[in-house]
Design an enzyme around this catalytic site. Structure first.
Site, PDB file in Angstrom:
ATOM      1  N   ASP A   1      31.721   1.671  16.332  1.00  0.00           N
ATOM      2  CA  ASP A   1      32.459   2.739  17.009  1.00  0.00           C
ATOM      3  C   ASP A   1      33.885   2.268  17.314  1.00  0.00           C
ATOM      4  OD1 ASP A   1      33.180   4.964  18.475  1.00  0.00           O
ATOM      5  OD2 ASP A   1      31.988   4.448  20.231  1.00  0.00           O
TER       6      ASP A   1
ATOM      7  N   VAL B   1      25.944  10.160  18.803  1.00  0.00           N
ATOM      8  CA  VAL B   1      24.632  10.390  18.186  1.00  0.00           C
ATOM      9  C   VAL B   1      23.562   9.539  18.872  1.00  0.00           C
ATOM     10  CG1 VAL B   1      25.525  11.033  15.910  1.00  0.00           C
ATOM     11  CG2 VAL B   1      25.108   8.618  16.426  1.00  0.00           C
TER      12      VAL B   1
ATOM     13  N   ASP C   1      23.677  -1.201  15.380  1.00  0.00           N
ATOM     14  CA  ASP C   1      23.321   0.194  15.096  1.00  0.00           C
ATOM     15  C   ASP C   1      24.529   0.988  14.614  1.00  0.00           C
ATOM     16  OD1 ASP C   1      24.549   0.046  17.575  1.00  0.00           O
ATOM     17  OD2 ASP C   1      22.993   1.130  18.666  1.00  0.00           O
TER      18      ASP C   1
ATOM     19  N   LYS D   1      31.466   5.203  12.493  1.00  0.00           N
ATOM     20  CA  LYS D   1      32.132   6.461  12.850  1.00  0.00           C
ATOM     21  C   LYS D   1      33.461   6.601  12.145  1.00  0.00           C
ATOM     22  CE  LYS D   1      30.058   7.344  17.315  1.00  0.00           C
ATOM     23  NZ  LYS D   1      30.270   7.552  18.749  1.00  0.00           N
TER      24      LYS D   1
HETATM   25  P1  IMP Z   1      31.662  -0.498  19.662  1.00  0.00           P
HETATM   26  O1  IMP Z   1      31.661  -1.861  20.295  1.00  0.00           O
HETATM   27  O2  IMP Z   1      32.534   0.477  20.390  1.00  0.00           O
HETATM   28  O3  IMP Z   1      31.897  -0.508  18.175  1.00  0.00           O
HETATM   29  O4  IMP Z   1      30.241   0.167  19.891  1.00  0.00           O
HETATM   30  C1  IMP Z   1      29.113  -0.484  19.662  1.00  0.00           C
HETATM   31  C2  IMP Z   1      27.995  -0.048  20.590  1.00  0.00           C
HETATM   32  O5  IMP Z   1      28.271   1.115  21.376  1.00  0.00           O
HETATM   33  C3  IMP Z   1      26.837   0.314  19.715  1.00  0.00           C
HETATM   34  O6  IMP Z   1      26.076  -0.824  19.402  1.00  0.00           O
HETATM   35  C4  IMP Z   1      26.101   1.320  20.541  1.00  0.00           C
HETATM   36  O7  IMP Z   1      25.156   0.687  21.372  1.00  0.00           O
HETATM   37  C5  IMP Z   1      27.148   1.998  21.381  1.00  0.00           C
HETATM   38  N1  IMP Z   1      27.537   3.293  20.768  1.00  0.00           N
HETATM   39  C6  IMP Z   1      28.670   3.586  20.136  1.00  0.00           C
HETATM   40  N2  IMP Z   1      28.685   4.857  19.688  1.00  0.00           N
HETATM   41  C7  IMP Z   1      27.497   5.381  20.038  1.00  0.00           C
HETATM   42  C8  IMP Z   1      26.887   6.675  19.842  1.00  0.00           C
HETATM   43  O8  IMP Z   1      27.424   7.608  19.219  1.00  0.00           O
HETATM   44  N3  IMP Z   1      25.643   6.827  20.367  1.00  0.00           N
HETATM   45  C9  IMP Z   1      24.993   5.848  21.038  1.00  0.00           C
HETATM   46  N4  IMP Z   1      25.512   4.627  21.233  1.00  0.00           N
HETATM   47  C10 IMP Z   1      26.764   4.393  20.734  1.00  0.00           C
HETATM   48 MG    MG Z   2      23.828   1.691  23.424  1.00  0.00          MG
END
Ligand code: IMP
Ligand code: MG
Length: 184
Positions: free
Chosen positions: A106, A156, A103, A134
């Site tokens: 981040d 979000v 999705d 992001k």
């Molecule tokens: P990352 O591993 O930090 O890149 O984040 C990945 C996961 O964190 C995503 O698949 C989301 O499930 C969750 N996530 C990151 N940012 C958001 C946000 O703004 N809203 C909701 N879920 C988020």
């Molecule tokens: Mg999540």
């Protein structure tokens, strides 16, 4: 649920339009000259569920689906907590062309953990498709082949994305009012 929305960041029509463009690009990159080719779509549950469902229906190719669960935001946390991966339902990836669908990009820790794992499982190619990315260095420096939208570094929800497992069914990508977070 709707009373909690602060503003609509990406309306549903814009999402649907972009999803079709991404699907066309993915099809173009994976289809052979004679119109053949096979892929395995791996949506990262639960967040990528809605995006992946829409995306795969616009990819007219032989396709398998492998499931993977990665949790990084347990409960009401809005910053990353490290990742827990479950790949029991991902299937045999030997020689497969895998499209990992998430999705949002981040901190990048999900993609950075999962991509090498899929390669280790014997995938011929692994390409990454995210709906949102992001605007923060950790996200933009994580390799991704298909990106739907670049968004500001804000929390979000909607179109699969949750806060405390709620709001995934909102058809638009939105931000929530400050008081929603204050409650928990
Ligand atoms: P990352 O591993 O930090 O890149 O984040 C990945 C996961 O964190 C995503 O698949 C989301 O499930 C969750 N996530 C990151 N940012 C958001 C946000 O703004 N809203 C909701 N879920 C988020
Ligand atoms: Mg999540």
């Amino acid at each position: 649920m709707h009373a909690d929305i602060e503003r609509v960041l990406i309306p549903r029509e814009k999402i649907q339009h972009r999803v079709r463009e991404l699907a066309e690009q993915i099809t173009h990159d994976h289809m052979t000259k004679n119109g053949e080719g096979e892929v395995t779509i791996v949506p990262i549950l639960t967040g990528a569920m809605i995006f992946a469902c829409d995306l795969m229906r616009h990819i007219p190719m032989a396709m398998k689906i492998g499931l993977m669960t990665v949790s990084s935001y347990p409960g009401t946390a809005t910053t990353s907590q490290g990742v827990t991966i479950n790949y029991k339902k991902v299937g045999d990836l030997t020689g497969r062309h895998v499209i990992l669908v998430d999705d949002i990009l981040d901190s990048g820790s999900t993609i950075r953990a999962v991509v090498p794992m899929l390669r280790d499982m014997g995938a011929a190619t692994v390409r990454v498709c995210v709906l949102l990315r992001k605007d923060r260095p950790e996200a933009t420096q994580t390799p991704a082949d298909y990106v739907g939208f670049d968004i500001p570094d804000e929390f979000v929800v909607g179109y699969g994305l949750d806060y405390d497992d709620y709001y995934r069914n909102l058809p638009d990508v939105v931000t929530l009012k400050r008081e929603v977070y204050a409650k928990s």
